[in-house]
Design an enzyme around this catalytic site. Structure first.
Site, PDB file in Angstrom:
ATOM      1  N   GLY A   9       0.831  -1.204   0.000  1.00 38.05           N
ATOM      2  CA  GLY A   9       0.000   0.000   0.000  1.00 38.05           C
ATOM      3  C   GLY A   9       0.861   1.248   0.000  1.00 38.05           C
ATOM      4  O   GLY A   9       1.574   1.514   0.967  1.00 38.05           O
ATOM      5  N   ALA A  10       0.774   1.995  -1.101  1.00 32.90           N
ATOM      6  CA  ALA A  10       1.574   3.216  -1.228  1.00 32.90           C
ATOM      7  C   ALA A  10       0.731   4.431  -0.900  1.00 32.90           C
ATOM      8  O   ALA A  10       0.782   5.454  -1.576  1.00 32.90           O
ATOM      9  CB  ALA A  10       2.121   3.314  -2.647  1.00 32.90           C
ATOM     10  N   SER A  12      -0.923   6.970   2.478  1.00 31.11           N
ATOM     11  CA  SER A  12      -0.332   7.921   3.425  1.00 31.11           C
ATOM     12  C   SER A  12       0.658   7.237   4.368  1.00 31.11           C
ATOM     13  O   SER A  12       1.840   7.597   4.410  1.00 31.11           O
ATOM     14  CB  SER A  12      -1.435   8.580   4.247  1.00 31.11           C
ATOM     15  N   LEU A  13       0.191   6.257   5.125  1.00 30.30           N
ATOM     16  CA  LEU A  13       1.083   5.648   6.114  1.00 30.30           C
ATOM     17  C   LEU A  13       2.142   4.756   5.461  1.00 30.30           C
ATOM     18  O   LEU A  13       3.282   4.723   5.909  1.00 30.30           O
ATOM     19  CB  LEU A  13       0.291   4.834   7.141  1.00 30.30           C
ATOM     20  N   ALA A 131      -0.608  11.715   8.184  1.00 30.01           N
ATOM     21  CA  ALA A 131      -0.108  12.009   6.849  1.00 30.01           C
ATOM     22  C   ALA A 131      -1.284  12.021   5.886  1.00 30.01           C
ATOM     23  O   ALA A 131      -2.315  11.409   6.161  1.00 30.01           O
ATOM     24  CB  ALA A 131       0.905  10.962   6.427  1.00 30.01           C
ATOM     25  N   LYS A 184      -8.306   3.722  21.614  1.00 22.44           N
ATOM     26  CA  LYS A 184      -8.370   4.583  20.422  1.00 22.44           C
ATOM     27  C   LYS A 184      -9.717   4.404  19.715  1.00 22.44           C
ATOM     28  O   LYS A 184     -10.325   5.368  19.236  1.00 22.44           O
ATOM     29  CB  LYS A 184      -7.207   4.243  19.474  1.00 22.44           C
ATOM     30  N   GLU A 264     -14.069   3.676   7.314  1.00 15.16           N
ATOM     31  CA  GLU A 264     -13.734   2.397   7.948  1.00 15.16           C
ATOM     32  C   GLU A 264     -14.759   2.061   9.037  1.00 15.16           C
ATOM     33  O   GLU A 264     -14.457   1.359   9.991  1.00 15.16           O
ATOM     34  CB  GLU A 264     -12.312   2.452   8.515  1.00 15.16           C
TER      35      GLU A 264
HETATM   36  P1  NAP Z   1      -4.549   5.365   2.133  1.00 11.55           P
HETATM   37  O1  NAP Z   1      -3.794   6.639   2.019  1.00 11.55           O
HETATM   38  O2  NAP Z   1      -5.885   5.243   1.517  1.00 11.55           O
HETATM   39  O3  NAP Z   1      -3.620   4.219   1.533  1.00 11.55           O
HETATM   40  C1  NAP Z   1      -4.007   2.888   1.371  1.00 11.55           C
HETATM   41  C2  NAP Z   1      -3.204   2.311   0.230  1.00 11.55           C
HETATM   42  O4  NAP Z   1      -3.445   0.899   0.164  1.00 11.55           O
HETATM   43  C3  NAP Z   1      -3.562   2.885  -1.149  1.00 11.55           C
HETATM   44  O5  NAP Z   1      -2.375   3.327  -1.757  1.00 11.55           O
HETATM   45  C4  NAP Z   1      -4.155   1.691  -1.880  1.00 11.55           C
HETATM   46  O6  NAP Z   1      -3.859   1.649  -3.255  1.00 11.55           O
HETATM   47  C5  NAP Z   1      -3.421   0.548  -1.201  1.00 11.55           C
HETATM   48  N1  NAP Z   1      -4.034  -0.756  -1.418  1.00 11.55           N
HETATM   49  C6  NAP Z   1      -5.292  -1.173  -1.145  1.00 11.55           C
HETATM   50  N2  NAP Z   1      -5.452  -2.454  -1.508  1.00 11.55           N
HETATM   51  C7  NAP Z   1      -4.265  -2.862  -2.008  1.00 11.55           C
HETATM   52  C8  NAP Z   1      -3.787  -4.079  -2.569  1.00 11.55           C
HETATM   53  N3  NAP Z   1      -4.588  -5.160  -2.672  1.00 11.55           N
HETATM   54  N4  NAP Z   1      -2.512  -4.144  -2.990  1.00 11.55           N
HETATM   55  C9  NAP Z   1      -1.702  -3.067  -2.916  1.00 11.55           C
HETATM   56  N5  NAP Z   1      -2.094  -1.877  -2.401  1.00 11.55           N
HETATM   57  C10 NAP Z   1      -3.348  -1.790  -1.958  1.00 11.55           C
HETATM   58  O7  NAP Z   1      -4.688   4.929   3.651  1.00 11.55           O
HETATM   59  P2  NAP Z   1      -3.902   5.470   4.950  1.00 11.55           P
HETATM   60  O8  NAP Z   1      -4.423   6.805   5.311  1.00 11.55           O
HETATM   61  O9  NAP Z   1      -2.424   5.284   4.774  1.00 11.55           O
HETATM   62  O10 NAP Z   1      -4.482   4.456   6.030  1.00 11.55           O
HETATM   63  C11 NAP Z   1      -3.995   3.116   6.200  1.00 11.55           C
HETATM   64  C12 NAP Z   1      -4.472   2.656   7.581  1.00 11.55           C
HETATM   65  O11 NAP Z   1      -3.788   3.429   8.573  1.00 11.55           O
HETATM   66  C13 NAP Z   1      -5.973   2.914   7.817  1.00 11.55           C
HETATM   67  O12 NAP Z   1      -6.537   1.869   8.554  1.00 11.55           O
HETATM   68  C14 NAP Z   1      -5.988   4.215   8.595  1.00 11.55           C
HETATM   69  O13 NAP Z   1      -7.136   4.354   9.414  1.00 11.55           O
HETATM   70  C15 NAP Z   1      -4.721   4.056   9.433  1.00 11.55           C
HETATM   71  N6  NAP Z   1      -4.163   5.342   9.896  1.00 11.55           N
HETATM   72  C16 NAP Z   1      -3.952   6.364   9.027  1.00 11.55           C
HETATM   73  C17 NAP Z   1      -3.395   7.558   9.488  1.00 11.55           C
HETATM   74  C18 NAP Z   1      -3.121   8.715   8.534  1.00 11.55           C
HETATM   75  O14 NAP Z   1      -2.696   9.770   9.021  1.00 11.55           O
HETATM   76  N7  NAP Z   1      -3.298   8.598   7.242  1.00 11.55           N
HETATM   77  C19 NAP Z   1      -3.071   7.702  10.840  1.00 11.55           C
HETATM   78  C20 NAP Z   1      -3.296   6.631  11.713  1.00 11.55           C
HETATM   79  C21 NAP Z   1      -3.853   5.449  11.214  1.00 11.55           C
HETATM   80  P3  NAP Z   1      -4.385   2.711  -4.353  1.00 11.55           P
HETATM   81  O15 NAP Z   1      -3.422   3.868  -4.240  1.00 11.55           O
HETATM   82  O16 NAP Z   1      -4.234   1.972  -5.617  1.00 11.55           O
HETATM   83  O17 NAP Z   1      -5.799   3.052  -3.971  1.00 11.55           O
END
Ligand code: NAP
Length: 305
Positions: A9-10, A12-13, A131, A184, A264
């Site tokens: 997964g590319a 935010s995190l 992020a 949380k 989610e």
């Molecule tokens: P995000 O930005 O939506 O990134 C998710 C990534 O996963 C996307 O790049 C998506 O690809 C990829 N993905 C999904 N299915 C896949 C697969 N089968 N193979 C390869 N890549 C795949 O999500 P995020 O914000 O980083 O959040 C990730 C988790 O961390 C969540 O549960 C969130 O609640 C938690 N979290 C996030 C933060 C934050 O600040 N962002 C903070 C704390 C916790 P595509 O680019 O192709 O859609």
């Protein structure tokens, strides 16, 4: 030489972790969704992390799930609703003794992933780092924070925590990761759905003090019933503190809905309501909140699972 980290997964995190590990000289490979995304990633030349207003490109090698290199260490950085399916595709590539680090918010997805890969060690994480994506393959480091890691079934810390130290990823190993995840989750349930339904910033909930207090009372009852008394301690006080400290912010669920993105909910409020039902606990306000939120999401054409 450290073992390779595969980052699934590319977003935010995933980008936040992959770029900092790569910067510290730790070998990292990025797993993207499919061949089309891989072509796009290669055309971009790597992942860009924007930190203190400065953008830097990291040329991290990319691949799809279909690559055949064995995986020893996998950072699962997709959304909770994508985790099971994404990990299932990688299961055949997991080497004996493989370890997975699960970054998903909420609860429910961690157990579902672990059930799919019984041969691997699954470590859960709870992070306060922030992020967001401001373009494809480009992420802004928005909020410094901390990541707690733990394995509810096995208290010994893994050796690779030293990679996180080298990468400057603030972290701590904890033997009570479930307490952290539940706490949380409870904070999220008391704040995020109401910000969506009242269409307000976190601070707007100061006008809905009674509603928040009622939810906190039900959440406290649930946490105590399911063996998480530490996660229940002074919950309402902390919820009020968070509402005040983040008054100007929009919650993550609010932002998802405002941007027409899938939430989610199923791993947050949905999970809480399912666990309550399993314990035959009647929590009318939480159930009603879930029903209102589900109806609101459907009215916007968004899924509720
Ligand atoms: P995000 O930005 O939506 O990134 C998710 C990534 O996963 C996307 O790049 C998506 O690809 C990829 N993905 C999904 N299915 C896949 C697969 N089968 N193979 C390869 N890549 C795949 O999500 P995020 O914000 O980083 O959040 C990730 C988790 O961390 C969540 O549960 C969130 O609640 C938690 N979290 C996030 C933060 C934050 O600040 N962002 C903070 C704390 C916790 P595509 O680019 O192709 O859609």
């Amino acid at each position: 030489m450290s073992m390779t980290w595969h980052v699934l997964g590319a977003g935010s995190l995933g980008t936040l972790w992959a770029t900092r590990l790569a910067r510290a000289g730790v070998p990292v490979r990025l797993i993207v969704r499919d061949e089309q995304r891989l072509q796009a990633y290669r055309a971009a030349g790597g992942l860009t992390l924007v930190e203190h207003g400065e953008a830097k490109l990291y040329e991290i090698p990319g691949e799809t799930s279909d690559s055949d290199e064995p995986i020893n260490r996998l950072l699962v950085a997709c959304k909770a609703y994508d985790a099971v399916q994404a990990v299932a595709r990688l299961a055949p590539r997991l080497a004996p003794g493989a370890e997975l680090i699960l970054l998903q918010n909420g609860l429910g997805s961690q157990d579902a992933v672990a059930a799919q890969v019984p041969q691997a060690r699954c470590i859960s994480a709870s992070s306060t780092e922030g992020a967001f994506r401001d373009g494809d393959w480009r992420v802004v480091f928005a909020g410094h924070g901390y990541t707690w890691l733990g394995d509810a079934g096995h208290p010994v810390a893994p050796i690779w925590l030293e990679d996180l130290t080298a990468a400057g990823i603030p972290h701590e190993w904890t033997t009570d990761i479930l307490t952290r995840l539940w706490r949380k989750l409870a904070l999220n349930c008391a704040i995020n759905p109401l910000t969506v339904l009242h269409d307000c910033r976190n601070g707007g909930l100061q006008q809905h003090h009674c509603e928040v207090a009622t939810l906190c009372a039900e959440l406290t009852e649930l946490l105590e019933r399911c063996g998480q008394p530490a996660a229940a301690e002074h919950l309402q006080q902390e919820v009020e503190r968070v509402i005040q400290a983040t008054a100007a912010n929009y919650s993550s669920m609010y932002q998802d809905v405002a941007n027409q993105r899938r939430t989610e909910i199923s791993y947050l409020l949905g999970h809480v309501c399912r666990v309550a039902a399993r314990h035959q606990l009647n929590l009318p306000h939480l159930n009603q909140l879930e029903a209102r939120l589900t109806a609101h999401l459907h009215s916007l054409g968004l899924p509720s699972d």
